[in-house]
Enzyme design. Structure first.
Site, short mmCIF file in Angstrom:
data_model
loop_
_atom_site.label_atom_id
_atom_site.label_comp_id
_atom_site.label_asym_id
_atom_site.label_seq_id
_atom_site.Cartn_x
_atom_site.Cartn_y
_atom_site.Cartn_z
N HIS A 37 -10.47 -25.49 -31.31
CA HIS A 37 -9.38 -25.12 -32.12
C HIS A 37 -10.59 -25.06 -33.51
O HIS A 37 -9.93 -25.44 -34.49
CB HIS A 37 -8.59 -25.42 -32.23
CG HIS A 37 -7.16 -24.67 -32.88
ND1 HIS A 37 -5.99 -24.92 -32.05
CD2 HIS A 37 -7.18 -23.78 -33.81
CE1 HIS A 37 -4.90 -24.19 -33.08
NE2 HIS A 37 -5.83 -23.72 -33.98
N ILE A 38 -11.78 -24.27 -34.02
CA ILE A 38 -12.54 -23.88 -35.13
C ILE A 38 -12.37 -23.07 -35.36
O ILE A 38 -13.16 -22.70 -36.54
CB ILE A 38 -14.06 -24.65 -35.29
CG1 ILE A 38 -14.40 -23.70 -33.72
CG2 ILE A 38 -13.78 -26.14 -34.14
CD1 ILE A 38 -16.12 -23.97 -34.03
N GLY A 98 -1.97 -7.82 -35.81
CA GLY A 98 -1.85 -8.74 -36.74
C GLY A 98 -2.89 -8.49 -38.27
O GLY A 98 -4.23 -7.56 -37.45
N ARG A 133 -3.17 -18.62 -29.51
CA ARG A 133 -2.04 -20.16 -29.20
C ARG A 133 -2.58 -20.37 -27.65
O ARG A 133 -2.18 -19.33 -26.75
CB ARG A 133 -1.08 -19.99 -29.49
CG ARG A 133 -0.64 -20.36 -31.34
CD ARG A 133 -1.07 -21.93 -31.39
NE ARG A 133 -1.14 -21.94 -32.57
CZ ARG A 133 -1.69 -22.61 -33.99
NH1 ARG A 133 -2.53 -21.72 -33.86
NH2 ARG A 133 -1.57 -22.59 -34.99
N GLU A 179 -3.93 -29.09 -25.37
CA GLU A 179 -5.20 -28.66 -26.21
C GLU A 179 -4.52 -29.81 -27.14
O GLU A 179 -3.75 -30.94 -27.33
CB GLU A 179 -4.87 -27.84 -26.86
CG GLU A 179 -6.01 -27.81 -28.09
CD GLU A 179 -5.85 -26.13 -29.30
OE1 GLU A 179 -5.36 -26.75 -30.56
OE2 GLU A 179 -5.79 -25.29 -28.92
N ILE A 215 -7.93 -15.97 -29.61
CA ILE A 215 -8.12 -17.40 -30.38
C ILE A 215 -6.61 -17.21 -31.34
O ILE A 215 -6.27 -17.81 -32.56
CB ILE A 215 -9.34 -16.75 -31.70
CG1 ILE A 215 -8.93 -14.92 -31.82
CG2 ILE A 215 -10.44 -16.73 -30.99
CD1 ILE A 215 -7.62 -14.53 -32.85
N ILE A 245 -5.71 -10.39 -38.33
CA ILE A 245 -6.60 -11.29 -37.52
C ILE A 245 -7.32 -9.88 -36.84
O ILE A 245 -8.30 -9.52 -36.33
CB ILE A 245 -6.58 -12.34 -37.19
CG1 ILE A 245 -6.22 -13.16 -38.44
CG2 ILE A 245 -7.37 -12.54 -36.06
CD1 ILE A 245 -5.33 -14.18 -37.56
N ARG A 280 3.91 -4.87 -31.08
CA ARG A 280 5.43 -5.29 -31.02
C ARG A 280 5.42 -3.76 -31.32
O ARG A 280 6.67 -3.39 -30.83
CB ARG A 280 5.91 -6.05 -31.65
CG ARG A 280 5.93 -7.51 -30.79
CD ARG A 280 7.11 -8.61 -31.84
NE ARG A 280 6.77 -9.31 -32.48
CZ ARG A 280 7.08 -9.94 -34.22
NH1 ARG A 280 8.11 -10.17 -33.48
NH2 ARG A 280 5.82 -9.93 -34.64
#
Length: 320
Positions: A286-287, A157, A238, A267, A236, A159, A179
């Protein structure tokens, strides 16, 4: 349209950059005191709420929606929305907004930082010095080059594409699995491959997928077994995309030479979690989107999503 009577409630703090978009334009309810909003106060707010500004700290499900009969929109200051029951939102005719796009470069920067760390052991090097071992006989060990290596990106995507552009500058070959094949992959100098081929071919793997039923647990024992020996692994996306126990075993055995995680399962990751005892792992809390500029932009888009939905206009970023 006059929206001053529309009640917008906030589940957490709002960055100052977003306040001019909301203050004076809607009836805004903020919790100004320390700690979480008391449950009774939150229930009272929900009864009259037309919109919710979500800080990502609530679960949006049937229980919450049933308490908010006037609700028209929930906008969350994040790109992810796995805390939402989208079917329940549709059943209640509640629109959902998120903030993709504005955080792409910040997240890609951190992903690439973790990628470099898996190759060169930057955090491990710091700990070596901090432990008084610089100059001692105990060697830190050698890293590996990025140049000439193959990076496999799972999820191309926005990112994933930003990570690919950074990899090209470092002289890496990029393959990806998605996909669907991306029409612009030639311009990105990225080659589409099947998932198993990526696992078997990549020297580095970066995960940038969304969390959904098809990606939950995608990186399990079988997936790690198919990877090259000594692969470097970065996540990065989930935490639940990765089987934590399987990753632990792959790191401990050396199958995965090093890993960098900005997301984990569970988490937050407890300080005494077995993963953190491994020397070949770097974890950040998670930054990935945590820059001042990016968080300001996310807050503004969240406010704009709310205002547009309440006015009956197209939201800048609506979750379909």
């Amino acid at each position: 349209m006059d929206l001053t009577k529309k009640k917008v409630i906030c589940s957490g703090s709002i960055r100052k950059a977003a306040l001019p978009y909301l203050e004076g334009k809607v009836d805004l309810k903020l919790w100004q005191q320390h700690g979480r909003i008391p449950a009774e106060t939150w229930k009272e707010w929900l009864r009259d709420a037309d919109a919710i500004y979500s800080a990502g700290n609530i679960r949006v499900n049937e229980e919450l929606l049933a308490q908010a009969p006037k609700l028209r929109v929930i906008a969350q200051a994040s790109v992810g929305y796995d805390n939402f029951d989208l079917a329940a939102c549709r059943a209640h005719n509640v629109l959902v907004g998120n903030t993709p796009g504005v955080l792409v470069n910040a997240v890609a920067d951190l992903a690439y930082g973790l990628l470099i760390d898996t190759a060169r052991g930057i955090v491990r090097g710091h700990k070596h010095v901090e432990g008084g071992l610089w100059g001692a006989r105990k060697a830190l060990g050698l890293g590996t080059d990025l140049y000439g290596k193959t990076l496999g990106i799972v999820g191309l995507g926005d990112i994933g594409q930003a990570i690919a552009r950074r990899a090209e500058v470092s002289g890496m070959q990029v393959i990806y699995h998605n996909r669907h094949r991306k029409l612009n992959d030639t311009a990105l100098h990225a080659r589409y491959v099947g998932f198993d081929e990526l696992l078997a071919t990549a020297d580095f793997i970066a995960v940038a997928v969304t969390l959904n039923p098809s990606t939950k647990g995608l990186f399990n024992r079988d997936a790690f077994a198919k990877m090259k020996d000594g692969v470097r692994f970065v996540n990065i996306s989930r935490g639940k995309v990765v089987d934590t126990d399987a990753l632990y075993d792959a790191l401990k055995s050396g199958k995965v030479a090093a890993a960098g995680l900005d997301v984990t399962d569970p988490e937050p990751l407890p300080g005494d979690h077995p993963l953190l005892a491994l020397p070949n792992l770097t974890v950040t809390p998670h930054i990935a989107s945590a820059t001042a500029e990016t968080r300001d932009a996310m807050a503004v888009v969240t406010a704009q999503n709310i205002l547009a939905a309440l006015a009956g206009e197209d939201m800048p970023s609506r979750v379909k």
